[in-house]
Design an enzyme around this catalytic site. Structure first.
Site, mmCIF file in Angstrom:
data_model
loop_
_atom_site.group_PDB
_atom_site.id
_atom_site.type_symbol
_atom_site.label_atom_id
_atom_site.label_comp_id
_atom_site.label_asym_id
_atom_site.label_seq_id
_atom_site.Cartn_x
_atom_site.Cartn_y
_atom_site.Cartn_z
ATOM 1 N N CYS A 116 0.832 -1.208 0.000
ATOM 2 C CA CYS A 116 0.000 0.000 0.000
ATOM 3 C C CYS A 116 0.862 1.251 0.000
ATOM 4 O O CYS A 116 1.396 1.648 1.039
ATOM 5 C CB CYS A 116 -0.930 -0.015 1.217
ATOM 6 S SG CYS A 116 -1.956 1.448 1.335
ATOM 7 N N CYS A 172 -0.353 4.099 2.205
ATOM 8 C CA CYS A 172 -0.105 3.884 3.640
ATOM 9 C C CYS A 172 1.357 4.151 3.982
ATOM 10 O O CYS A 172 1.664 4.788 4.984
ATOM 11 C CB CYS A 172 -0.403 2.441 4.054
ATOM 12 S SG CYS A 172 -1.882 1.738 3.365
ATOM 13 N N ASP A 173 2.258 3.645 3.184
ATOM 14 C CA ASP A 173 3.661 3.583 3.601
ATOM 15 C C ASP A 173 4.623 4.443 2.776
ATOM 16 O O ASP A 173 5.798 4.554 3.123
ATOM 17 C CB ASP A 173 4.151 2.120 3.542
ATOM 18 C CG ASP A 173 3.337 1.224 4.480
ATOM 19 O OD1 ASP A 173 2.935 1.725 5.539
ATOM 20 O OD2 ASP A 173 3.122 0.048 4.156
#
Ligand code: NDP
Length: 313
Positions: free
Chosen positions: A135, A138-139
């Site tokens: 993701c 997300c990261d």
């Protein structure tokens, strides 16, 4: 072994727990089964910085622990177990847990999520949370001014590569075919981005690094006479080869798209079976964020409450 409940929630990601908090507060005495991965996909990410309310960010597992505690505070009966079969032919709906226990439910909230696909390399597990991610939203932030690789040639891979190119110094896009599968506009954006280098006809053989990912072993034209193996130096390795929505046991009764995402009525979480709702990633091929999953869990809970009250259940 059969038990009757008013509201059954299947899955324990942000959608499931949010549905649990709302239905618990509404005194529906919900029962929630955690499923295969208690806490859902956020438990395999490192830090969550884009969930509103946490100015300093919060660990994925910690966020899910908090949501769980919040649900417990309102008396939600949270249980371990996996829904293995469903009979939604008529109400009350029958859901089999662990191939054993049958729950008869007046309303069902399906929040079973989607599972990111991985290549199946041992190194993906070895470096999980240490440079391997599925993701970018997300990261990606942790890879500012670094070098990353994205695997895949579809719209998701292109989208993630473009997103990461806004943060990182360089992005390799590792594509197994000699062309991209993504829509033309996404292809154009990727191919014209000076920070993205597309490695066509490449596969990943493994990852290496001491305390995290430092590089990948790749191969060009695997199995051909001119096969070429070499290493690239990277700090992050992002999988974008698709997701599998966890909807298999419900497909006989409700509509899904060709990938398996549950189709709901317009912007509501209603499926075509009255009293059965779908929330979170299992019904969302587009956004797949914790906050959008939580929001749809809330909607499903409100729908369940209204359905029960309209049917005097
Ligand atoms: P797709 O199935 O479209 O693409 C998956 C990609 O991963 C393909 O390029 C595929 O390669 C590659 N792949 C699969 N398995 C492997 C493997 N083992 N090793 C290497 N590569 C692999 O998935 P997406 O998640 O990209 O998209 C899903 C759907 O969502 C699509 O319909 C897409 O259009 C849509 N979408 C739309 C967006 C938008 O409009 N902005 C954004 C994101 C998704 P190959 O081509 O060789 O099969």
């Amino acid at each position: 072994m059969t038990e009757r409940v008013r509201c059954l929630i299947i899955g324990s990601g942000p959608a499931g727990y949010t549905a649990a908090i709302y239905t618990g507060r509404a005194n529906l005495n919900p029962v929630l089964y955690e499923g295969i991965q208690p806490g859902g996909q956020l438990t395999i990410t490192t830090e969550v910085e884009n969930f509103p309310g946490y100015p300093e960010g919060i660990g994925g597992t910690e966020l899910m622990d908090d949501l769980r505690k919040q649900a417990e505070r309102f008396g939600v009966d949270i249980r371990q177990g996996i829904a293995t079969q469903a009979d939604l032919s008529k109400a009350p709906y029958k859901i089999t847990i662990d191939d054993d226990k049958i729950i008869e439910a007046d309303t069902v909230i399906i929040s079973t999520g989607a599972t990111a696909k991985y290549l199946g390399l041992d190194d993906e597990k070895k470096y999980a949370g240490m440079g391997v991610s599925a993701c970018a939203t997300c990261d990606g932030f942790f890879y500012r001014k670094k070098v990353v690789a994205v695997v895949g040639g579809g719209d998701t891979a292109c989208e993630e590569a473009i997103y990461l190119a806004g943060l990182a110094n360089k992005v390799y896009l590792i594509v197994r075919k000699p062309y991209l599968r993504a829509s033309q506009i996404m292809q154009d954006r990727v191919l014209s981005n000076p920070k993205i280098e597309v490695l066509f006809e490449h596969n990943t053989l493994g990852l290496f690094g001491e305390d995290g990912v430092e590089g990948a072993h790749v191969v060009k034209r695997l199995g051909e006479a001119d096969e070429e193996r070499y290493d690239i130096a990277i700090d992050g390795f992002f999988l974008a080869i698709g997701h599998k929505p966890n909807s298999d046991i419900f497909k006989e009764w409700i509509d899904t798209d060709e990938v398996g995402y549950i189709i709901t009525e317009g912007a509501t979480p209603r499926t075509k079976v009255p009293g059965v709702f779908a929330a979170g990633d299992v019904a969302d091929p587009h956004y797949r964020q914790a906050i959008t999953a939580a929001a749809s869990g809330c909607k499903a809970a409100i729908e369940a409450e209204r359905y029960l009250s309209e049917h005097n259940l």
